[in-house]
Write a protein that holds these residues in place. Structure first.
Motif, short mmCIF file in Angstrom:
data_model
loop_
_atom_site.label_atom_id
_atom_site.label_comp_id
_atom_site.label_asym_id
_atom_site.label_seq_id
_atom_site.Cartn_x
_atom_site.Cartn_y
_atom_site.Cartn_z
N ASN A 189 0.61 -0.74 0.19
CA ASN A 189 0.14 -0.35 -0.23
C ASN A 189 1.09 0.84 0.09
N GLN A 190 1.78 1.40 -1.34
CA GLN A 190 2.81 2.63 -0.87
C GLN A 190 1.96 3.55 -0.77
N SER A 191 2.76 4.82 -0.53
CA SER A 191 2.22 6.13 -0.72
C SER A 191 3.23 7.25 0.21
N GLU A 192 2.65 8.59 0.45
CA GLU A 192 3.69 9.66 0.62
C GLU A 192 4.00 8.83 2.30
N ARG A 193 2.95 8.59 3.05
CA ARG A 193 2.47 8.59 4.31
C ARG A 193 3.84 7.38 5.44
N ASN A 194 3.62 6.55 4.16
CA ASN A 194 4.89 5.52 4.61
C ASN A 194 5.92 4.59 3.80
N LYS A 195 6.31 5.50 3.63
CA LYS A 195 7.65 5.64 2.82
C LYS A 195 8.33 4.85 3.86
N PHE A 196 9.80 4.14 3.18
CA PHE A 196 11.27 3.48 3.82
C PHE A 196 11.81 5.27 4.51
N SER A 197 11.81 4.83 6.00
CA SER A 197 13.15 5.81 6.46
C SER A 197 14.59 4.72 6.83
N PHE A 198 15.85 5.53 6.18
CA PHE A 198 16.44 4.99 6.51
C PHE A 198 17.03 4.18 8.34
N ASP A 199 15.83 4.33 9.26
CA ASP A 199 16.20 2.87 10.33
C ASP A 199 15.15 1.98 9.81
N ASP A 200 14.53 1.91 8.93
CA ASP A 200 13.97 0.69 8.89
C ASP A 200 15.07 -0.29 8.29
N PHE A 201 16.11 0.21 7.48
CA PHE A 201 17.42 -0.70 7.30
C PHE A 201 18.36 -1.60 8.55
N ASN A 202 17.93 -2.58 8.58
CA ASN A 202 18.05 -3.83 9.27
C ASN A 202 19.81 -3.12 9.57
N ILE A 203 20.07 -3.15 10.79
CA ILE A 203 21.14 -3.17 11.26
C ILE A 203 22.58 -3.65 10.54
N VAL A 204 22.38 -5.12 10.57
CA VAL A 204 23.89 -5.41 9.90
C VAL A 204 23.65 -4.83 8.15
N PHE A 205 22.95 -4.72 8.08
CA PHE A 205 22.77 -3.43 6.30
C PHE A 205 23.40 -2.83 6.42
#
Length: 697
Positions: free
Chosen positions: A48-64
């Motif tokens: 359900n992609q939208s402007e409201r729920n974009k990915f943030s940098f903190d969504d990346f896994n720590i190891v990644f």
């Protein structure tokens, strides 16, 4: 058509994660911070992609993140031939049958072989090679500017890779949607052979419709709250939009029409003065621009803000919704919200429902007491059983995921629906199907059934524990919490006196589940290994003589405890008495529990104290606490033959055998006669050393 597996990479704790889904309900359980909400979040962001729920940098896994940092700070660039696109990925494994309508999926099918009836849809947020080159160059410029700022102002704190990416990652990471080739026989994906859904302008909205109910619900019982009333309006709108309950809707409209006529007559008198004033300004010309104010009640809007949910207290009193308890309001609101979403899954009549309809309900237990949690999980399958059914004959199945950390919901769930999430380390989570545990018991008739019945009825809280204490009976069940408190008190006093710092949390501050297993620890050992939590088994030596009869340890030649036989094999009674705590720790290797000082399971039993080795908890306690018991023996309601305590030649074994009428009464007597800090008695050494072992991380 159904989703049977979800794979997620590099999203928060879900580093390399896969979870199987059931045909209907998949119940996801696990402790806090095991990724339950992350599964919901990544599905929402990709589907359900939208402007409201974009990915943030903190969504990346720590190891990644760390891998990305290494990549960008490396002195040399990666060659294109060696570069692998990297980022967050979601793969949905879809299985279809010959009875399914394949119109929507035909453009994403990679194989027409009817036996290879699997579609893999991939959703990605990736850094490609071209973007990597741009990012590397941009970061190099950024670093040069930061160094220049440091030169001009020595106190300046230089910003690093993560600071740069937090603000700019969306310039370099790009969304992708693909359909991958899948070999069902080999159970493998061919990542190099796919259909680019964005390039081909193929939408997945008609294939998958995803909706959810968040744990952060709007329900409150504040005076002005109208959540339930507002939901009734939504339910009405959705119901009418799907042409259901037609007769009721038409009756509603007819009533409004009649009301319009009556209200228009009233409005004519009510607004006569203002109409007259309009006429005086020349705004009305007879037979040309006469105005009237009439009633035009719109059935769609009428319910918006004009319906009130009440609950009937008695025949004369209807109380507003906010007078209801928050738990009831939350339960009712969830049912209302489910009804709204089911109606939305049905869609408008000129559009067919999606092939797959996936509903995620997050933590339904919020604000509800245990009984209501039982009611919810007992009835949810029945509520959603019908799936998506429209009046025009269109129907679809409904898959739904429920995440919870409620032992009460687990207790009334089907074991086969449960997906257990467990952190493998600080950076990753794995999911286990509880039904796979049955394979561990396939050689033992009845054991798996016993385990599932016992856990779901009595001890489901172990699923959410960090550690477990397995005990044999009621005595330990009553006393262990008190003993844990006493050990915490004693350790605090010892550490304070030595001016030290305790590096471990107190026992009562840790998430420890106490599970009574009786003589069935050999059944629970596979379950403990399966969920992988640190566990302490407290058991008894149970010495027997040459004839196999129970006796005090000093006269024993062997032991009758099946748990000790199971873990220690052919060890003799003398061997057991000679073992120290590290000899009693085990790790499972190739399906066999093996002695290992660093193992995650410890089997603790009576050890020598003051020159005496006890057979059971009772004589172990009496042995070291005789000075506590003897002066107040008359206060021990569970005692008989109290005078035996006055004869110092009677050992602890005789006193335990002849004086204790019932073990549970003895345990309660200990607690009742304790002082405020439990300092007037001692903990048997085998229990103390076991609990101190468990206390450690």
């Amino acid at each position: 058509m159904k989703i049977f597996k979800i794979q997620i990479e590099n999203y928060r704790l879900l580093k390399d994660f896969a979870i199987d889904l059931e045909d209907e309900l998949s119940l996801i359980i696990g402790k806090n911070n095991t990724g339950k909400t992350s599964i919901l979040s990544v599905l929402e962001k990709f589907l359900n992609q939208s402007e409201r729920n974009k990915f943030s940098f903190d969504d990346f896994n720590i190891v990644f993140k760390n891998s990305l940092k290494t990549l960008l700070t490396a002195p040399t660039d990666v060659a294109e031939a060696d570069f692998v696109p990297m980022g967050i990925t979601l793969k949905l494994f879809i299985e279809y049958t010959e009875t399914d309508n394949l119109a929507n999926v035909s453009r994403v099918m990679m194989d027409l072989d009817p036996d290879n009836n699997v579609i893999v849809l991939g959703f990605e947020y990736l850094l490609g090679f071209t973007e990597y080159k741009t990012l590397k160059a941009d970061f190099k410029d950024f670093t040069a500017k930061e160094n220049h700022k440091k030169t001009e102002s020595p106190d300046y704190q230089i910003l690093g890779v993560f600071d740069f990416l937090k603000e700019h990652h969306s310039k370099y990471f790009q969304p992708h949607r693909k359909s991958y080739e899948f070999d069902k026989g080999a159970k493998s994906i061919n990542n190099s052979n796919y259909i680019d859904l964005i390039k081909e302008e193929i939408s997945v909205k008609d294939i998958i419709n995803f909706k959810f109910i968040s744990a952060r619900r709007d329900v409150t019982n504040k005076e002005l709250d109208k959540t339930l009333s507002g939901q009734t309006s939504k339910i009405y709108k959705r119901t009418e939009a799907n042409e259901e309950q037609t007769q009721a809707v038409e009756k509603f409209k007819d009533t409004l029409s009649n009301t319009d006529v009556s209200l228009s007559k009233i409005y004519s008198s009510l607004f006569a003065d203002i109409v007259k004033k309009v006429k005086s300004f020349g705004g009305v010309r007879p037979n040309d621009s006469d105005i009237e104010i009439i009633s035009t009640l719109q059935h769609r809007e009428l319910l918006e803000g004009n319906t009130t949910v009440v609950y009937r207290h008695d025949s004369d009193n209807q109380l507003p919704e906010n007078y209801n308890g928050l738990g009831y309001m939350n339960l009712i609101s969830m049912i209302f919200e489910i009804e709204i979403l089911v109606q939305e899954f049905k869609r408008e009549m000129d559009k067919k429902p999606a092939d797959i309809n996936l509903l995620f309900i997050e933590e339904p237990e919020a604000h509800t007491h245990p009984q209501m949690q039982y009611v919810f999980i007992k009835n949810i399958k029945q509520l959603l059983k019908e799936g998506i059914v429209r009046s025009d004959g269109q129907s679809r199945n409904l898959q739904y995921i429920i995440s919870t950390h409620s032992s009460h919901i687990v207790a009334d769930s089907d074991f086969d629906d449960i997906k257990y999430l467990k952190r493998e380390n600080n950076d990753g989570v794995i999911a286990k199907n509880l039904k796979d545990l049955q394979k561990e018991y396939n050689t033992e008739t009845g054991q798996y059934q016993f385990l599932t019945q016992y856990l779901t009825i009595s001890r489901a809280e172990i699923f959410f524990a960090d550690k477990a204490i397995l005990i044999e009976g009621d005595t330990e069940r009553i006393l262990i919490p008190t003993i844990m408190r006493k050990i915490d008190n004693d350790e605090l006093a010892r550490i304070s006196a030595a001016s030290e710092t305790d590096q471990y949390l107190p026992l009562l501050s840790q998430n420890i589940s106490i599970v009574e297993v009786g003589a069935y620890c050999h059944i629970f050992e596979r379950f403990i290994d399966f969920i992988g939590i640190k566990s302490l088994l407290l058991t008894d030596l149970d010495a027997v003589d040459g004839a196999g009869k129970k006796c005090e340890v000093s006269a024993g030649t062997s032991y009758s405890n099946e748990a000790l036989t199971f873990f220690f094999g052919s060890a003799s009674l003398a061997d057991l008495m000679g073992y120290v705590i590290t000899n009693k720790c085990f790790k499972k290797v190739a399906g066999v529990w093996t002695s290992d000082a660093n193992g995650s399971l410890c089997v603790a039993y009576q050890v020598a104290e003051s020159g005496y080795t006890a057979r059971s908890f009772e004589d172990a306690f009496i042995n070291i606490n005789r000075s506590f018991i003897t002066p107040i023996k008359d206060k021990f309601k569970g005692f008989q033959n109290r005078d035996l305590f006055d004869d110092t030649t009677n050992d602890a074994y005789k006193l335990a055998s002849d004086c204790i009428k019932k073990k549970t009464h003895f345990a309660l007597d200990i607690i009742f006669n304790s002082n405020s800090d439990f300092s007037n008695w001692q903990v048997p050494l085998y229990i103390k050393e076991g609990l101190l072992w468990l206390k450690q991380d």
